[in-house]
Design a protein around this motif. Structure first.
Motif, PDB file in Angstrom:
ATOM      1  N   ASP A  64      -4.323  30.371  -9.297  1.00 53.33           N
ATOM      2  CA  ASP A  64      -4.389  31.681  -8.643  1.00 53.33           C
ATOM      3  C   ASP A  64      -4.011  31.494  -7.173  1.00 53.33           C
ATOM      4  OD1 ASP A  64      -4.842  34.369  -8.177  1.00 53.33           O
ATOM      5  OD2 ASP A  64      -7.018  34.195  -8.131  1.00 53.33           O
ATOM      6  N   ILE A  83     -17.417  32.885  -6.727  1.00 48.30           N
ATOM      7  CA  ILE A  83     -18.098  31.656  -7.151  1.00 48.30           C
ATOM      8  C   ILE A  83     -18.943  31.080  -6.014  1.00 48.30           C
ATOM      9  CG2 ILE A  83     -16.465  31.085  -8.999  1.00 48.30           C
ATOM     10  CD1 ILE A  83     -15.148  29.062  -7.086  1.00 48.30           C
ATOM     11  N   SER A 105     -17.547  21.654 -10.483  1.00 48.64           N
ATOM     12  CA  SER A 105     -17.737  22.710 -11.484  1.00 48.64           C
ATOM     13  C   SER A 105     -19.063  23.454 -11.351  1.00 48.64           C
ATOM     14  CB  SER A 105     -17.580  22.157 -12.896  1.00 48.64           C
ATOM     15  OG  SER A 105     -18.610  21.244 -13.199  1.00 48.64           O
ATOM     16  N   TYR A 109     -16.879  27.225 -12.046  1.00 45.35           N
ATOM     17  CA  TYR A 109     -17.003  27.928 -13.331  1.00 45.35           C
ATOM     18  C   TYR A 109     -17.819  27.165 -14.365  1.00 45.35           C
ATOM     19  CZ  TYR A 109     -13.686  31.104 -11.291  1.00 45.35           C
ATOM     20  OH  TYR A 109     -13.073  32.006 -10.455  1.00 45.35           O
ATOM     21  N   GLN A 112     -18.346  25.778 -18.923  1.00 45.11           N
ATOM     22  CA  GLN A 112     -17.498  26.612 -19.772  1.00 45.11           C
ATOM     23  C   GLN A 112     -16.091  26.787 -19.182  1.00 45.11           C
ATOM     24  OE1 GLN A 112     -19.991  27.739 -17.902  1.00 45.11           O
ATOM     25  NE2 GLN A 112     -19.253  29.522 -16.784  1.00 45.11           N
ATOM     26  N   GLY A 113     -15.930  26.550 -17.874  1.00 43.36           N
ATOM     27  CA  GLY A 113     -14.629  26.729 -17.244  1.00 43.36           C
ATOM     28  C   GLY A 113     -14.198  28.184 -17.276  1.00 43.36           C
ATOM     29  N   MET A 114     -12.901  28.388 -17.125  1.00 45.97           N
ATOM     30  CA  MET A 114     -12.292  29.708 -17.275  1.00 45.97           C
ATOM     31  C   MET A 114     -10.935  29.482 -17.936  1.00 45.97           C
ATOM     32  SD  MET A 114     -11.395  32.683 -14.534  1.00 45.97           S
ATOM     33  CE  MET A 114     -13.004  33.440 -14.373  1.00 45.97           C
ATOM     34  N   GLN A 116      -8.785  31.144 -19.623  1.00 51.06           N
ATOM     35  CA  GLN A 116      -7.658  32.053 -19.421  1.00 51.06           C
ATOM     36  C   GLN A 116      -6.909  31.772 -18.122  1.00 51.06           C
ATOM     37  OE1 GLN A 116     -10.876  32.860 -19.530  1.00 51.06           O
ATOM     38  NE2 GLN A 116     -11.390  34.640 -18.266  1.00 51.06           N
ATOM     39  N   ALA A 117      -7.579  31.100 -17.173  1.00 52.89           N
ATOM     40  CA  ALA A 117      -6.925  30.735 -15.904  1.00 52.89           C
ATOM     41  C   ALA A 117      -6.464  29.277 -15.921  1.00 52.89           C
ATOM     42  CB  ALA A 117      -7.883  30.974 -14.740  1.00 52.89           C
ATOM     43  N   ILE A 119      -8.577  26.715 -16.303  1.00 54.11           N
ATOM     44  CA  ILE A 119      -9.635  25.909 -15.701  1.00 54.11           C
ATOM     45  C   ILE A 119     -10.535  25.404 -16.811  1.00 54.11           C
ATOM     46  CG2 ILE A 119     -11.609  25.907 -14.121  1.00 54.11           C
ATOM     47  CD1 ILE A 119     -10.202  28.311 -12.692  1.00 54.11           C
TER      48      ILE A 119
END
Length: 135
Positions: A64, A83, A105, A109, A112-114, A116-117, A119
């Motif tokens: 991003d 965050i 982390s 995030y 679980q991370g993200m 869709q990005a 991550i």
């Protein structure tokens, strides 16, 4: 410009960030002020406007970047809108500052991370942040 254990970043406020990684991500939340601004101090609860460039540690391309969109972002800081790593990193810096932040982390995030990005769970994030204004 570089600081111990942190990526190399161009230190020109407003310039498109270039980030070069070496080695492993540092443990814990780490903040380096690359350029000290002379504007108002960012305080918890302020609404800040920033340009930012975010990468997963070791990545070549950002997940991003408001620099890529040519559109700064504004949000309340220190109140849980972003965050935890951002909430803890931005207050105390002046408008006009460029800061480099390494966010583990648990301040990003989490496990679980993200996805869709791009991550992953446990990823360390790196942001180059130019503080444009605060109110």
């Amino acid at each position: 410009m570089t600081a111990e254990g942190m990526p190399r970043v161009n230190a020109d406020f407003g310039a498109y960030p270039t980030v070069e990684f070496e080695g492993e991500a540092p443990a814990g939340l780490k903040v380096v002020e690359l350029v000290e601004g002379d504007g108002p101090l960012v305080r918890k609860g302020d609404t800040v406007t920033v340009n930012y460039h975010g990468l997963v540690w070791g990545s070549d391309s950002p997940f991003d970047s408001s620099f890529d969109r040519h559109q700064p972002a504004s949000f309340a800081i220190g109140v849980g809108q972003v965050i935890k790593g951002w909430d803890q990193s931005l207050p105390g810096h002046n408008v006009g500052s460029r800061i480099l932040v390494s966010i583990p982390s648990q301040y990003g995030y989490g496990p679980q991370g993200m996805p869709q990005a791009g991550i992953g769970g446990g990823d360390t994030l790196v942001f180059v942040i130019d503080i444009i204004s605060t109110r």
